[in-house]
Enzyme design. Structure first.
Site, PDB file in Angstrom:
ATOM      1  N   ASP A 196       0.855  -1.192   0.000  1.00 50.21           N
ATOM      2  CA  ASP A 196       0.000   0.000   0.000  1.00 50.21           C
ATOM      3  C   ASP A 196       0.888   1.238   0.000  1.00 50.21           C
ATOM      4  O   ASP A 196       1.777   1.366   0.854  1.00 50.21           O
ATOM      5  CB  ASP A 196      -0.894   0.018   1.240  1.00 50.21           C
ATOM      6  CG  ASP A 196      -1.865  -1.154   1.270  1.00 50.21           C
ATOM      7  OD1 ASP A 196      -2.016  -1.834   0.238  1.00 50.21           O
ATOM      8  OD2 ASP A 196      -2.471  -1.392   2.327  1.00 50.21           O
TER       9      ASP A 196
ATOM     10  N   ASP B 128     -16.027  -3.787  -0.885  1.00 49.00           N
ATOM     11  CA  ASP B 128     -15.616  -3.345   0.446  1.00 49.00           C
ATOM     12  C   ASP B 128     -16.871  -3.197   1.294  1.00 49.00           C
ATOM     13  O   ASP B 128     -17.696  -2.318   1.035  1.00 49.00           O
ATOM     14  CB  ASP B 128     -14.887  -2.004   0.374  1.00 49.00           C
ATOM     15  CG  ASP B 128     -13.585  -2.092  -0.419  1.00 49.00           C
ATOM     16  OD1 ASP B 128     -13.185  -3.210  -0.789  1.00 49.00           O
ATOM     17  OD2 ASP B 128     -12.975  -1.036  -0.671  1.00 49.00           O
TER      18      ASP B 128
END
Length: 236
Positions: free
Chosen positions: A8, A129
């Site tokens: 990330d 998500d």
């Protein structure tokens, strides 16, 4: 079951967040350093997320992402900041193996079909998500509907796989919640990749037993709570 160590990127640096909040971040060096670390431990796939793009729709971190693609040569899936079919096509053209569509998939679902038609469904992952059973977008701020309903629609549009992130447990290193994953796998016929809360070999074994196609390892991997070598052994 495939294992995707997370890389990330925020402000050019490899980080891990807690509950997706930038103020709750820990830095771990450059993206390429971390990518090479996980590859040296046996990884053959990477899950790269452009966090600046996810928050701001920015083109920031393009150099770091391109470097990871160019220098590692492993399978890379990329998400964050992909706001159009053109954005997705750009990354697929320069070497990303598949793109993850999050906010774009809910705001412009037809984009899934367009990308799948041009590049093949196997190169398109729709992000699911979920927080409290609802799909959340825009940095996990806005709920847009039931996660199973959206998952089925993504499949119908041509997504080759789904990335299910359980936001309720993401980054907390406190374990998974298996029931939402099980329900999703039973509701669709395309592969499901699971993320969020994976903190032990028991979690990995549970997800494997459910028929999960892949898992993303983030905070627990970086903190040392879980061993990539052990996880790979289980998944093989």
């Amino acid at each position: 079951m495939r294992v995707f160590p997370a890389v990330d990127i925020l402000g050019g640096v490899c980080v891990q967040l807690v509950q997706g909040k930038r103020e709750n971040r820990t830095a771990y060096g450059t993206p390429l350093e971390n990518a090479r670390r996980w590859i040296s431990e046996g990884a053959d796939s990477l899950h790269v997320i452009n966090l600046d793009g996810a928050f701001e729709g920015s083109g920031k971190n393009a150099a770091q992402i391109s470097e990871v693609i160019r220098e590692t040569g492993v399978f890379v899936e990329l998400g964050g900041g992909i706001r159009s079919v053109g954005d997705a096509g750009h990354w697929l053209d320069i070497g990303v193996d598949r793109v993850i569509l999050g906010t774009l998939a809910t705001k412009q679902p037809e984009a899934i079909a367009e990308i799948a038609k041009e590049y093949g469904s196997e190169r398109v992952v729709a992000g699911v998500d979920a927080k409290g059973g609802q799909v959340v977008v825009n940095g996990w701020e806005d709920a847009v509907g039931d996660y199973i309903s959206w998952a089925k629609r993504f499949e119908e549009l041509g997504a080759g796989a789904l990335l299910f992130t359980n936001v309720d447990v993401e980054g907390l290193q406190s374990g998974i919640r298996s029931e939402p994953v099980k329900r999703l796998i039973e509701s669709v016929s395309i592969p499901v990749i699971a993320a969020g809360g994976i903190s032990s070999t028991a979690d990995v074994k549970t997800l494997k037993s459910l028929g999960t196609e892949g898992i993303v390892l983030g905070s627990s991997l970086y903190s040392g709570k879980i061993s990539l070598t052990e996880v790979l052994e289980i998944c093989r």
